[in-house]
Write a protein that holds these residues in place. Structure first.
Motif, PDB file in Angstrom:
ATOM      1  N   ASP A  65       0.817  -1.218   0.000  1.00  0.00           N
ATOM      2  CA  ASP A  65       0.000   0.000   0.000  1.00  0.00           C
ATOM      3  C   ASP A  65       0.850   1.267   0.000  1.00  0.00           C
ATOM      4  OD1 ASP A  65      -2.437  -1.383   0.182  1.00  0.00           O
ATOM      5  OD2 ASP A  65      -2.437  -1.320   2.383  1.00  0.00           O
ATOM      6  N   VAL A  66       1.998   1.216   0.677  1.00  0.00           N
ATOM      7  CA  VAL A  66       2.696   2.464   0.973  1.00  0.00           C
ATOM      8  C   VAL A  66       4.137   2.573   0.488  1.00  0.00           C
ATOM      9  CG1 VAL A  66       1.263   2.937   2.987  1.00  0.00           C
ATOM     10  CG2 VAL A  66       3.396   1.676   3.272  1.00  0.00           C
ATOM     11  N   LEU A  67       4.772   1.479   0.135  1.00  0.00           N
ATOM     12  CA  LEU A  67       6.173   1.543  -0.275  1.00  0.00           C
ATOM     13  C   LEU A  67       6.343   2.500  -1.458  1.00  0.00           C
ATOM     14  CD1 LEU A  67       8.723   0.220   0.799  1.00  0.00           C
ATOM     15  CD2 LEU A  67       8.545  -1.449  -1.032  1.00  0.00           C
ATOM     16  N   GLY A  68       7.232   3.468  -1.291  1.00  0.00           N
ATOM     17  CA  GLY A  68       7.486   4.463  -2.324  1.00  0.00           C
ATOM     18  C   GLY A  68       6.555   5.663  -2.283  1.00  0.00           C
ATOM     19  N   ARG A  69       5.539   5.598  -1.456  1.00  0.00           N
ATOM     20  CA  ARG A  69       4.598   6.718  -1.355  1.00  0.00           C
ATOM     21  C   ARG A  69       5.085   7.734  -0.340  1.00  0.00           C
ATOM     22  NH1 ARG A  69      -1.298   5.048  -0.758  1.00  0.00           N
ATOM     23  NH2 ARG A  69      -1.544   7.238  -1.292  1.00  0.00           N
ATOM     24  N   ASN A  70       4.640   8.952  -0.484  1.00  0.00           N
ATOM     25  CA  ASN A  70       5.050  10.020   0.407  1.00  0.00           C
ATOM     26  C   ASN A  70       4.105  10.088   1.605  1.00  0.00           C
ATOM     27  OD1 ASN A  70       5.242  12.961   1.387  1.00  0.00           O
ATOM     28  ND2 ASN A  70       6.999  12.724   0.019  1.00  0.00           N
ATOM     29  N   VAL A  71       4.673  10.357   2.776  1.00  0.00           N
ATOM     30  CA  VAL A  71       3.849  10.415   3.992  1.00  0.00           C
ATOM     31  C   VAL A  71       2.800  11.524   3.923  1.00  0.00           C
ATOM     32  CG1 VAL A  71       5.537   9.289   5.491  1.00  0.00           C
ATOM     33  CG2 VAL A  71       5.600  11.765   5.228  1.00  0.00           C
ATOM     34  N   ARG A  72       3.058  12.568   3.145  1.00  0.00           N
ATOM     35  CA  ARG A  72       2.050  13.633   2.986  1.00  0.00           C
ATOM     36  C   ARG A  72       0.763  13.063   2.388  1.00  0.00           C
ATOM     37  NH1 ARG A  72       6.928  15.760   1.881  1.00  0.00           N
ATOM     38  NH2 ARG A  72       7.509  17.675   2.953  1.00  0.00           N
ATOM     39  N   GLU A  73       0.910  12.165   1.395  1.00  0.00           N
ATOM     40  CA  GLU A  73      -0.250  11.515   0.780  1.00  0.00           C
ATOM     41  C   GLU A  73      -1.009  10.681   1.803  1.00  0.00           C
ATOM     42  OE1 GLU A  73       0.617   9.105  -2.724  1.00  0.00           O
ATOM     43  OE2 GLU A  73       2.454  10.285  -2.999  1.00  0.00           O
ATOM     44  N   LEU A  74      -0.260   9.959   2.642  1.00  0.00           N
ATOM     45  CA  LEU A  74      -0.894   9.069   3.607  1.00  0.00           C
ATOM     46  C   LEU A  74      -1.680   9.858   4.655  1.00  0.00           C
ATOM     47  CD1 LEU A  74       1.946   6.437   4.060  1.00  0.00           C
ATOM     48  CD2 LEU A  74       0.029   6.426   2.467  1.00  0.00           C
ATOM     49  N   VAL A  75      -1.163  11.006   5.059  1.00  0.00           N
ATOM     50  CA  VAL A  75      -1.901  11.872   5.980  1.00  0.00           C
ATOM     51  C   VAL A  75      -3.150  12.395   5.273  1.00  0.00           C
ATOM     52  CG1 VAL A  75      -1.851  14.049   7.270  1.00  0.00           C
ATOM     53  CG2 VAL A  75       0.127  12.511   7.356  1.00  0.00           C
ATOM     54  N   ARG A  76      -2.981  12.874   4.041  1.00  0.00           N
ATOM     55  CA  ARG A  76      -4.104  13.419   3.270  1.00  0.00           C
ATOM     56  C   ARG A  76      -5.194  12.354   3.057  1.00  0.00           C
ATOM     57  NH1 ARG A  76      -1.130  16.085  -0.163  1.00  0.00           N
ATOM     58  NH2 ARG A  76      -0.804  14.358  -1.578  1.00  0.00           N
ATOM     59  N   GLU A  77      -4.778  11.089   2.872  1.00  0.00           N
ATOM     60  CA  GLU A  77      -5.741  10.009   2.633  1.00  0.00           C
ATOM     61  C   GLU A  77      -6.296   9.403   3.921  1.00  0.00           C
ATOM     62  OE1 GLU A  77      -3.897   7.207  -0.032  1.00  0.00           O
ATOM     63  OE2 GLU A  77      -3.517   8.764  -1.537  1.00  0.00           O
ATOM     64  N   GLY A  78      -5.818   9.883   5.072  1.00  0.00           N
ATOM     65  CA  GLY A  78      -6.382   9.459   6.344  1.00  0.00           C
ATOM     66  C   GLY A  78      -5.807   8.199   6.960  1.00  0.00           C
ATOM     67  N   TYR A  79      -4.677   7.700   6.456  1.00  0.00           N
ATOM     68  CA  TYR A  79      -4.048   6.540   7.101  1.00  0.00           C
ATOM     69  C   TYR A  79      -3.685   6.885   8.550  1.00  0.00           C
ATOM     70  CZ  TYR A  79      -3.562   3.696   2.895  1.00  0.00           C
ATOM     71  OH  TYR A  79      -3.813   2.934   1.793  1.00  0.00           O
ATOM     72  N   TYR A  80      -3.250   8.107   8.760  1.00  0.00           N
ATOM     73  CA  TYR A  80      -3.030   8.639  10.102  1.00  0.00           C
ATOM     74  C   TYR A  80      -3.193  10.141  10.051  1.00  0.00           C
ATOM     75  CZ  TYR A  80       1.722   7.991   8.116  1.00  0.00           C
ATOM     76  OH  TYR A  80       2.810   7.916   7.294  1.00  0.00           O
ATOM     77  N   ASP A  81      -3.368  10.744  11.235  1.00  0.00           N
ATOM     78  CA  ASP A  81      -3.760  12.156  11.288  1.00  0.00           C
ATOM     79  C   ASP A  81      -2.585  13.125  11.214  1.00  0.00           C
ATOM     80  OD1 ASP A  81      -2.769  11.557  13.812  1.00  0.00           O
ATOM     81  OD2 ASP A  81      -4.323  12.655  14.881  1.00  0.00           O
ATOM     82  N   SER A  82      -1.386  12.650  11.439  1.00  0.00           N
ATOM     83  CA  SER A  82      -0.199  13.506  11.381  1.00  0.00           C
ATOM     84  C   SER A  82       1.014  12.621  11.121  1.00  0.00           C
ATOM     85  CB  SER A  82      -0.036  14.281  12.690  1.00  0.00           C
ATOM     86  OG  SER A  82       0.038  13.384  13.785  1.00  0.00           O
ATOM     87  N   SER A  83       2.153  13.245  10.839  1.00  0.00           N
ATOM     88  CA  SER A  83       3.352  12.476  10.522  1.00  0.00           C
ATOM     89  C   SER A  83       4.569  13.073  11.208  1.00  0.00           C
ATOM     90  CB  SER A  83       3.588  12.456   9.009  1.00  0.00           C
ATOM     91  OG  SER A  83       4.869  11.929   8.726  1.00  0.00           O
ATOM     92  N   VAL A  84       5.218  12.267  12.038  1.00  0.00           N
ATOM     93  CA  VAL A  84       6.438  12.724  12.700  1.00  0.00           C
ATOM     94  C   VAL A  84       7.554  12.933  11.677  1.00  0.00           C
ATOM     95  CG1 VAL A  84       7.485  10.482  13.288  1.00  0.00           C
ATOM     96  CG2 VAL A  84       7.823  12.458  14.794  1.00  0.00           C
ATOM     97  N   THR A  85       7.529  12.210  10.577  1.00  0.00           N
ATOM     98  CA  THR A  85       8.531  12.396   9.526  1.00  0.00           C
ATOM     99  C   THR A  85       8.539  13.841   9.048  1.00  0.00           C
ATOM    100  OG1 THR A  85       8.367  10.104   8.793  1.00  0.00           O
ATOM    101  CG2 THR A  85       9.248  11.687   7.212  1.00  0.00           C
ATOM    102  N   LEU A  86       7.353  14.391   8.834  1.00  0.00           N
ATOM    103  CA  LEU A  86       7.259  15.771   8.354  1.00  0.00           C
ATOM    104  C   LEU A  86       7.804  16.749   9.385  1.00  0.00           C
ATOM    105  CD1 LEU A  86       3.764  15.616   6.621  1.00  0.00           C
ATOM    106  CD2 LEU A  86       6.047  15.382   5.583  1.00  0.00           C
ATOM    107  N   VAL A  87       7.576  16.465  10.667  1.00  0.00           N
ATOM    108  CA  VAL A  87       8.105  17.322  11.728  1.00  0.00           C
ATOM    109  C   VAL A  87       9.635  17.268  11.721  1.00  0.00           C
ATOM    110  CG1 VAL A  87       8.195  17.718  14.225  1.00  0.00           C
ATOM    111  CG2 VAL A  87       6.035  17.024  13.146  1.00  0.00           C
TER     112      VAL A  87
END
Length: 156
Positions: A65-87
């Protein structure tokens, strides 16, 4: 893997220990496979390059589902509400946040920048710990949620 890399790794893993390439990979695979904490790694842009089974289970997703995808997309799609990677990428230092997965799981997540020799972020290592059970126990053990009989003692 070059001898220089193995020498460098051996220095960090144990003074005087000479690891073979097979030993290094055996240790690495053991950590990724057996850790009960979720572990995943993104590149310097937030693209997921690796994750373990515990991450899949906590976040309700699969590697496919996620390999190669950007965490911004996953937050936008609702997999999780925020991303420590972005912080971490924004602040350029380790960070810890509490996030909620699409399954409603509360996750204490810590991101650690992995840098090159010039101190540029190459990767972000993310460690996830499911704290939903701890949160539920804490809430259920609040005095107002416990039966009054628990606080009575017999002095006879």
């Amino acid at each position: 893997m070059t001898d220089a890399i193995l020498t460098r790794l051996s220095k960090h893993l144990g003074a005087g220990l000479n690891l073979s390439e097979d030993d290094f990979w055996r240790i690495f695979e053991g950590i990724m496979y057996h850790s009960r904490d979720g572990l995943f790694i993104t590149d310097h842009e937030g693209n997921i390059v690796m994750l373990n089974k515990a991450s899949e289970e906590m976040l309700g997703l699969t590697t496919a589902d996620v390999l190669g995808r950007n965490v911004r997309e996953l937050v936008r799609e609702g997999y999780y509400d925020s991303s420590v990677t972005l912080v971490v990428l924004e602040k350029k230092r380790p960070a810890t946040i509490l996030q909620t997965s699409c399954k409603g799981t509360k996750i204490l997540t810590t991101g650690i920048p992995i840098t090159d020799d010039e101190n540029n972020i190459k990767f972000v290592l993310v460690n996830d710990r499911d704290v939903s059970l701890i949160k539920m126990l804490k809430e259920n053990l609040e005095p107002e949620n416990l039966p009054p009989s628990l606080f009575r003692c017999n002095l006879d």
